[in-house]
Write a protein that holds these residues in place. Sequence first.
Motif, short mmCIF file in Angstrom:
data_model
loop_
_atom_site.label_atom_id
_atom_site.label_comp_id
_atom_site.label_asym_id
_atom_site.label_seq_id
_atom_site.Cartn_x
_atom_site.Cartn_y
_atom_site.Cartn_z
N HIS A 1 45.87 -14.80 26.61
CA HIS A 1 45.34 -14.62 25.44
C HIS A 1 46.47 -13.95 24.54
O HIS A 1 46.60 -14.58 23.34
CB HIS A 1 43.98 -13.44 25.32
N LEU A 2 47.34 -13.28 25.12
CA LEU A 2 48.73 -12.84 24.37
C LEU A 2 49.59 -13.90 24.05
O LEU A 2 50.08 -14.08 22.99
CB LEU A 2 49.34 -11.78 25.15
N LYS A 3 49.93 -14.84 24.89
CA LYS A 3 50.96 -15.77 24.95
C LYS A 3 50.49 -17.23 24.70
O LYS A 3 51.32 -18.29 24.37
CB LYS A 3 51.79 -15.66 26.16
N SER A 4 49.48 -17.52 25.36
CA SER A 4 48.60 -18.67 25.11
C SER A 4 49.31 -19.81 25.95
O SER A 4 48.61 -21.01 26.06
CB SER A 4 48.68 -19.06 23.83
N LYS A 5 50.33 -19.87 26.74
CA LYS A 5 50.99 -20.84 27.43
C LYS A 5 51.15 -20.73 28.94
O LYS A 5 51.99 -21.48 29.45
CB LYS A 5 52.15 -21.25 26.59
N CYS A 6 50.54 -19.73 29.14
CA CYS A 6 50.54 -19.36 30.54
C CYS A 6 49.13 -19.01 31.34
O CYS A 6 48.21 -18.94 30.50
CB CYS A 6 51.48 -18.34 31.00
N ASN A 7 48.97 -18.92 32.68
CA ASN A 7 47.99 -18.53 33.20
C ASN A 7 46.61 -19.31 32.78
O ASN A 7 45.60 -18.29 32.21
CB ASN A 7 47.80 -16.84 33.06
N PHE A 8 46.55 -20.49 32.98
CA PHE A 8 45.17 -21.10 32.76
C PHE A 8 43.93 -20.93 33.68
O PHE A 8 42.86 -21.21 33.38
CB PHE A 8 45.62 -22.58 32.45
N ALA A 9 44.23 -20.52 34.88
CA ALA A 9 43.07 -20.69 35.77
C ALA A 9 42.51 -19.51 35.48
O ALA A 9 43.20 -18.22 35.22
CB ALA A 9 43.64 -20.63 37.11
N PRO A 10 41.27 -19.05 35.55
CA PRO A 10 40.36 -17.96 35.28
C PRO A 10 40.46 -16.86 36.31
O PRO A 10 40.54 -15.68 35.96
CB PRO A 10 39.01 -18.56 35.13
N TYR A 11 40.73 -17.16 37.66
CA TYR A 11 40.75 -16.27 38.78
C TYR A 11 41.89 -16.10 39.40
O TYR A 11 42.63 -15.46 39.52
CB TYR A 11 39.56 -16.37 39.61
N PHE A 12 42.00 -17.20 40.41
CA PHE A 12 42.91 -17.19 41.51
C PHE A 12 44.44 -17.82 40.78
O PHE A 12 44.29 -18.40 39.73
CB PHE A 12 42.56 -18.00 42.52
#
Length: 270
Positions: A245-256
């Motif tokens: 949410h802070l950078k918007s260009k990483c970590n797209f998977a919700p959990y794993f």
Amino acid sequence: IIIFVIMNPVLTPPPGPMAMLLQPLWTFVLGHAPLLRSPFFPVLFSLCVYLSFCLPFLLLDALSTRWAWVLRYKLQPQSSVSWSSVRRCLALTLYNHLVFIFPLTVLHWYLRPVHLTEEAPPLPRLLAQVLVCLLLFDFQSFAWHLLHHRVPWLYRTFHKVHHTYTSTSALTAEYSGTWETLSLGLFAAANPLLLGCHPLTELAFFVVNIWLSVEDHCGYDLPWATHRLVPLGLYGGARHHDLHHLKSKCNFAPYFTHWDRLAGTLQTQD
């Protein structure tokens, strides 16, 4: 012989010991069968579970302005949750559930009546199917999420609403537009059906899925958080999703974390 065994209930093998572990719970749930079969149940269940899981984090948000020991666990300590944002998140959540989700659940209730079996599922099967449902949902959400970030029109039209808040809080978990709410809801509802899950397994998956979604958006890195319980960095958790949410260009998977590792989109630090 096969016909005789099927027709004669005396020879039907009794439930195994693992099924008996959950039988008291399932018998209690069956005592509320009229509610379970009601078209109102999915919306009531979803809202009640969601808001119940949000409440402890809302309490932490209120206490974080007074108690330093709460603030130290906050992922973005410079930010605070306003009552206007709480009202806005609640209003959109209720709107999506009542205007869009409820009519669809009524349609589903009409086309596919709820079937409640008398026997509980074996505990190992329930746990395994909940995990598989989570893994499927994680992949579906990752693909949906990545696509809606990589295609500007999709982001502007459908996903931008969810990124209204760069600092996450529990109620932002369901602060999303209609298309996003229905898409992710479809994934969550379809997976137990695809696996042929027992109704109790379905309920367990929905509870776990809602909890993990709320925890992802809670805005706190607590000592008992799920990502601290799962070893080897396999689970992202609140810190992982807050970075998104802070950078918007990483970590797209919700959990794993495995899909982001494979896609080269995993970020673990600010």
